[in-house]
Scaffold this motif. Structure first.
Motif, PDB file in Angstrom:
ATOM      1  N   ASP A  52      -6.983  -3.451   6.047  1.00  0.00           N
ATOM      2  CA  ASP A  52      -6.828  -4.820   6.535  1.00  0.00           C
ATOM      3  C   ASP A  52      -5.911  -4.810   7.767  1.00  0.00           C
ATOM      4  O   ASP A  52      -5.459  -3.744   8.207  1.00  0.00           O
ATOM      5  N   ASP A  53      -5.640  -5.985   8.327  1.00  0.00           N
ATOM      6  CA  ASP A  53      -4.869  -6.048   9.569  1.00  0.00           C
ATOM      7  C   ASP A  53      -3.364  -6.034   9.314  1.00  0.00           C
ATOM      8  O   ASP A  53      -2.565  -6.409  10.184  1.00  0.00           O
ATOM      9  N   GLU A  54      -2.989  -5.597   8.108  1.00  0.00           N
ATOM     10  CA  GLU A  54      -1.586  -5.340   7.796  1.00  0.00           C
ATOM     11  C   GLU A  54      -1.416  -3.867   7.407  1.00  0.00           C
ATOM     12  O   GLU A  54      -0.365  -3.463   6.905  1.00  0.00           O
ATOM     13  N   GLY A  55      -2.487  -3.077   7.596  1.00  0.00           N
ATOM     14  CA  GLY A  55      -2.412  -1.644   7.312  1.00  0.00           C
ATOM     15  C   GLY A  55      -2.550  -1.286   5.846  1.00  0.00           C
ATOM     16  O   GLY A  55      -2.136  -0.207   5.420  1.00  0.00           O
ATOM     17  N   VAL A  56      -3.172  -2.164   5.069  1.00  0.00           N
ATOM     18  CA  VAL A  56      -3.369  -1.910   3.634  1.00  0.00           C
ATOM     19  C   VAL A  56      -4.827  -1.498   3.406  1.00  0.00           C
ATOM     20  O   VAL A  56      -5.738  -2.170   3.911  1.00  0.00           O
ATOM     21  N   PRO A  57      -5.069  -0.409   2.667  1.00  0.00           N
ATOM     22  CA  PRO A  57      -6.453   0.039   2.467  1.00  0.00           C
ATOM     23  C   PRO A  57      -7.318  -0.994   1.732  1.00  0.00           C
ATOM     24  O   PRO A  57      -6.822  -1.775   0.913  1.00  0.00           O
ATOM     25  N   ALA A  58      -8.628  -0.969   2.052  1.00  0.00           N
ATOM     26  CA  ALA A  58      -9.593  -1.848   1.384  1.00  0.00           C
ATOM     27  C   ALA A  58      -9.587  -1.582  -0.113  1.00  0.00           C
ATOM     28  O   ALA A  58      -9.458  -0.441  -0.555  1.00  0.00           O
ATOM     29  N   GLN A  59      -9.729  -2.662  -0.880  1.00  0.00           N
ATOM     30  CA  GLN A  59      -9.684  -2.549  -2.344  1.00  0.00           C
ATOM     31  C   GLN A  59     -10.746  -3.433  -2.982  1.00  0.00           C
ATOM     32  O   GLN A  59     -11.303  -4.319  -2.337  1.00  0.00           O
ATOM     33  N   CYS A  60     -10.967  -3.181  -4.269  1.00  0.00           N
ATOM     34  CA  CYS A  60     -11.782  -4.079  -5.089  1.00  0.00           C
ATOM     35  C   CYS A  60     -10.869  -4.715  -6.120  1.00  0.00           C
ATOM     36  O   CYS A  60     -10.198  -4.011  -6.885  1.00  0.00           O
ATOM     37  N   THR A  61     -10.821  -6.048  -6.123  1.00  0.00           N
ATOM     38  CA  THR A  61      -9.964  -6.785  -7.053  1.00  0.00           C
ATOM     39  C   THR A  61     -10.847  -7.631  -7.967  1.00  0.00           C
ATOM     40  O   THR A  61     -11.706  -8.375  -7.483  1.00  0.00           O
ATOM     41  N   ASP A  62     -10.618  -7.523  -9.265  1.00  0.00           N
ATOM     42  CA  ASP A  62     -11.311  -8.421 -10.195  1.00  0.00           C
ATOM     43  C   ASP A  62     -10.785  -9.832  -9.992  1.00  0.00           C
ATOM     44  O   ASP A  62      -9.572 -10.075 -10.053  1.00  0.00           O
TER      45      ASP A  62
END
Lengths: 486, 457
Positions: free
Chosen positions: A310-320
């Motif tokens: 994301d644009d804060e440097g956090v890797p893409a994730q899958c969230t329930d």
């Protein structure tokens, strides 16, 4: 570009920033439209610039510039720190960020055909041919087609040591036929309204749409709607086509789960949310067959909410978000994750461009496929209405009460589609509606729809979001309210 | 380059814009472009955002774009860049030509207009441009303190900025305009209740953030303990922001191109008594409360156009192409070419009345006072049925008094019918909402407004 990023971060640190992240972005866009057989818009644009976000005195500041010289970037970084110090004059508490690792990476979204390498003549010829197919149908009074392509490069660097380059290629395409007769305007769009389908794909998206086969179909439906029966007003069974269900997810699940809304940060404009913190893991959001995720990973598909970081440097994730009907998760960033006690951001900070602050955004918020064959779903419906392709959408500022209308409806009697209905609409309360879902179609009918025009933030930002959905059935829904006149 | 001072970044002097324009026109001469048009737009904006009684976002931007349209062999296209070195400008010209060459000839394409004369408008206020991040923060602090004292929670924005544009073409047309803008908006929550106030102007001295905050605090307190009423038809008193956001959806229908495309609600309705006789609407960029450049996307001077005269739609607005097709004169409302929408009126001024919100309340036996509306969308494009929600303060009026708060309603209401049912009008003011561009509109008392459903708060 990395030198510019380093220059900005160094200047910010020297001016007193305790944290900083910087984005250099280069955006390229091509827009093509036709109307009634003539070329409408034909334009191409590019924009490059830098935005820097800093923490100083425990408060945020952001500044952006298109002056990409050492002097221009340093002035911009200094301005961001100066703004942060001004923010501290009216801060409520010190900003604290949830922990995150530093990443050094480069990623490119997959595509087979670069849309900027396809000759414009080829692109326009297809649109004009589809336009001509629609105009062949008697009763059609306006035909419109469009293509839009974007290529976005972003270089992200942060003071914790991340250096991430991403390149995204995005395509969109759609066609529409409008018919004015008597005192009525009817319209049909393909494959979706408001610009068609949009995805993180190359020109292969356009190839997959088969515009020439679908152009006469929607043109004939637009003309035929005038003689169709009015959608009745009643409480009954509703089947939503996948694209309309995608927008339903967007409005009644995607927005209320944004943690910045929940925490009141969007109260002045986008609104707040009924999903207060006490509802997490408690609320029965939907019936037990409903499972919804927010998934930015490529594994989920090539949607408008797909990325590597994301644009804060956090890797893409899958969230329930909803699991077996229970409310399980929010969309968060590093700041709001800390505020509510989460270990980590769910990776949903996104920015429209270099001159906008990243804010919490939907990624791909999708309803996972169910177990029904589409034909079986229709055959199993004794008395219902199938609604397809959005025409209007509206929901209150806490995301309880909504009303949608669609371009076309079909009455279902005794397990068969029996007649076309015009001006279909439905309304309801979010949790009551989702709890009434009793059938969801399988993956063979599941599409990851793109919503390219989601507005949020001040100053306003437009963002693309993804919504996977297959047709689904809902019971005891209020139908026809938009055209009632009581 | 002189940029990024303590206040919002300074704009380039007009001579620098001319230099960019002249460079583009000079470079285009050595290409196959037969005609060239160039737009230069520069913005320097800043916005302080607050929520939960404190600043949580605070941003500034500076940007300049150069947009170039070329014409070659009866074809036209546009390319835009934000890089202003000669190589980048040359590349943008070439891109524009390449796009233009890719399409069939357009027999309707008109030659670019020549030199024009423009009425002077002055909407650049140095006090607005000079407002700094600290100035905004202090005002926000005072507004939030007001809410804190009352046990309330404030959220909103305070913004200021400046922008300028220059438009020129190879036939000698040159137009330039600059303005400032400022805005304060506040939502105040008291438990589940909320209310809102907003104002904007070219002159930051034209509104007082403290007064707006006080108003939102007061109305938020009045909005507590909202009770649920049954949906149905009600007399409503619409504050100017509510009027603005609703009627804002009507004006693209006054585009001659929309009528020619048969997507306007005015098809077959021009010259007929469509609205009540108390409704008159003018498009007037020169009105003292309006903002915007005195020229359109092709550089034609904007004309003052009477759209509705005593309830009868009398005139449309015309771009040059739409005017030629209809045998009319252009009105200076065209969008930048090429586009498929043609034109639209953007500076609406409603005729007003001698009532006021207080008088409207006093004259109402039973009705609803509406602060603002939200998420308005078109349900029926010909009858102009709009749906949306009330938001941030819906109040019951009984026997001439505001007697309490009411849960928010969804409406499904034809704008045409609504403008037939206006009983009273207040003075026209510059109103700011969230769904439509700013206009000069009055508060209205409207009978038989249709609320179809109620929400949970």
């Amino acid at each position: 570009m990395w030198d510019l990023c380093t220059n900005a971060l160094d200047t910010a640190r020297l001016r007193g920033a305790t944290y900083g992240d910087v984005r250099v972005m280069h955006l390229r866009q091509r827009d093509l439209t036709t109307k009634n057989g003539q070329v409408g818009t034909l334009s191409q644009s590019e924009s490059i610039g830098l935005g820097i976000r800093v923490l100083s005195n425990g408060a945020w500041g952001f500044a952006s510039t298109d002056r990409l010289t050492r002097q221009g970037v340093a002035a911009c970084a200094a301005q961001a720190v100066s703004i942060a110090k001004a923010s501290a004059l009216a801060k409520r508490s010190e900003v604290v960020l949830a922990p995150e690792k530093a990443y050094v990476d480069s990623w490119q979204s997959p595509f087979r055909k670069d849309p900027f390498e396809i000759p414009l003549e080829t692109q326009l010829a297809l649109l004009l041919a589809a336009d001509a197919e629609m105009r062949r149908v008697k009763g059609v009074t306006l035909t419109e087609t469009d293509m839009q392509f974007r290529k976005i490069d972003s270089w992200f660097a942060s003071s914790i040591g991340s250096r991430i380059h991403q390149r995204k290629v995005i395509s969109g395409c759609g066609i529409a036929a409008t018919s004015f007769q008597g005192e009525e305007i009817q319209k049909r769009s393909y494959p979706n309204s408001f610009g068609g389908q949009h995805a993180l794909q190359g020109y292969e998206l356009v190839d997959s749409l088969d515009l020439m086969r679908n152009a006469p179909i929607i043109a004939e439906e637009a003309a035929a709607l005038h003689s169709a029966s009015q959608c009745p007003e009643k409480v009954g069974t509703l089947i939503l086509g996948a694209s309309q269900l995608g927008l339903q997810i967007h409005e009644s699940i995607g927005h209320p789960i944004e943690l910045d809304r929940v925490l009141g940060q969007e109260a002045n404009f986008a609104g707040t949310s009924f999903l207060t913190l006490d509802q997490l893991n408690q609320l029965k959001y939907a019936s037990s067959i409903v499972n919804v995720v927010a998934d930015a990973r490529l594994d989920h598909g090539q949607g408008l909410g797909t990325f590597a970081y994301d644009d804060e440097g956090v890797p893409a994730q899958c969230t329930d978000i909803i699991k077996a009907g229970k409310f399980r998760g929010y969309l968060s960033n590093r700041e709001t994750a800390h505020l509510v006690g989460l270990d980590r951001s769910s990776g949903t900070m996104r920015t429209e461009s270099w001159n906008r602050l990243p804010i919490i955004r939907m990624t791909n918020v999708s309803l996972l496929p169910g177990t029904w064959d589409y034909d079986d779903l229709i055959a199993d419906t004794h008395d219902g209405i199938l609604m397809e392709t959005n025409r209007s959408w509206s929901i209150d500022d806490r995301r309880y009460q909504f009303q949608f209308s669609t371009e076309i409806g079909w009455e279902i009697k005794g397990g068969k589609k029996v007649r076309m209905l015009k001006n279909p609409s439905y309304s309801g309360i979010t949790t009551e509606f989702w709890n009434s879902c009793d059938a969801i179609c399988k993956f063979d009918r599941w599409t990851l729809w793109g919503t390219p025009n989601c507005g949020k933030g001040q100053p306003m930002q437009t963002m693309g979001t993804g919504h996977g959905a297959s047709p689904a059935r809902f019971r005891n829904v209020r139908i026809g309210t938009a055209f009632s006149n009581q | 380059m002189k940029l990024l001072g303590k206040a919002a970044a300074e704009l380039l002097p007009e001579r620098d814009l001319r230099r960019i324009v002249d460079t583009v026109l000079r470079l285009a001469k050595s290409t196959v472009a037969e005609e060239t048009e160039v737009h230069v737009d520069e913005v320097a904006n800043a916005l302080t955002r607050f929520a939960n009684n404190g600043i949580h976002q605070n941003v500034a931007e500076h940007g300049l774009t150069v947009s170039i349209r070329t014409v070659t062999d009866g074809r036209t296209a546009r390319a835009t860049t934000n890089r202003i070195d000669e190589d980048s400008l040359r590349a943008a010209i070439e891109t524009s030509l390449s796009l233009a060459h890719s399409q069939p000839k357009d027999p309707r394409l008109l030659p670019m207009p020549g030199k024009q004369r423009y009425p002077r408008v002055n909407r650049f206020v140095k006090q607005t441009a000079a407002l700094s991040a600290k100035d905004r923060a202090r005002a926000v602090r005072r507004a939030c303190d007001l809410a804190v004292k009352k046990g309330q929670v404030a959220a909103g924005i305070y913004s200021n900025g400046q922008s300028q544009s220059a438009l020129a073409n190879s036939r000698g047309l040159f137009a330039a305009y600059r303005e400032t803008h400022s805005e304060f908006s506040i939502t105040v929550q008291e438990g589940p209740a909320a209310s809102w106030a907003k104002a904007n102007s070219a002159d930051v001295r034209a509104f007082d953030p403290q007064k707006l905050a006080a108003r939102a605090c007061e109305k938020s307190h009045l909005a507590v303990n909202a009770r649920e009423l049954a949906p149905g038809r009600y007399t409503v008193i619409l504050e100017p922001a509510a009027v603005l956001d609703l009627v804002g959806f009507l004006f693209y229908d006054f585009a001659a191109t929309a009528v020619a495309d048969k997507r306007s609600c005015l098809n077959d309705r021009m010259g007929k008594q469509l609205f009540g006789q108390n409704i008159s609407i003018t498009d007037d960029v020169y009105h003292a409360l309006q903002q915007g450049a005195p020229f359109d996307g092709e550089g034609l001077p904007r004309q003052r156009v009477v759209l509705v005269d005593r309830g009868i739609p009398r005139n449309l607005v015309y771009s040059r192409a739409a005017a030629k097709a209809a045998g009319k004169k252009p009105t200076g409302h065209g969008f930048a070419l090429p586009n498929e929408y043609g034109e639209a009126p953007m500076n609406l001024v409603f005729g007003d009345g001698d009532s006021s919100i207080e008088k409207m309340v006093a004259s109402t036996d039973r009705g609803l006072l509406v602060t603002r509306l939200w998420y308005i969308r078109e349900v029926d494009p010909y009858e102009k049925v709009m749906t949306g929600m009330t938001r941030d303060g819906l109040f019951l009026v009984e026997n001439g008094n505001v007697t309490g708060a009411v849960r928010n309603f969804r409406f499904n209401q034809s704008l045409i019918e609504m403008l037939q049912n206006v009983d009273l009008l207040g003075p026209a003011v510059r109103a700011a909402g969230e769904e439509a561009f700013e206009m000069v509109v009055p508060a209205m008392k409207v009978r038989n407004f249709h609320f179809s459903e109620v929400t949970k708060f």
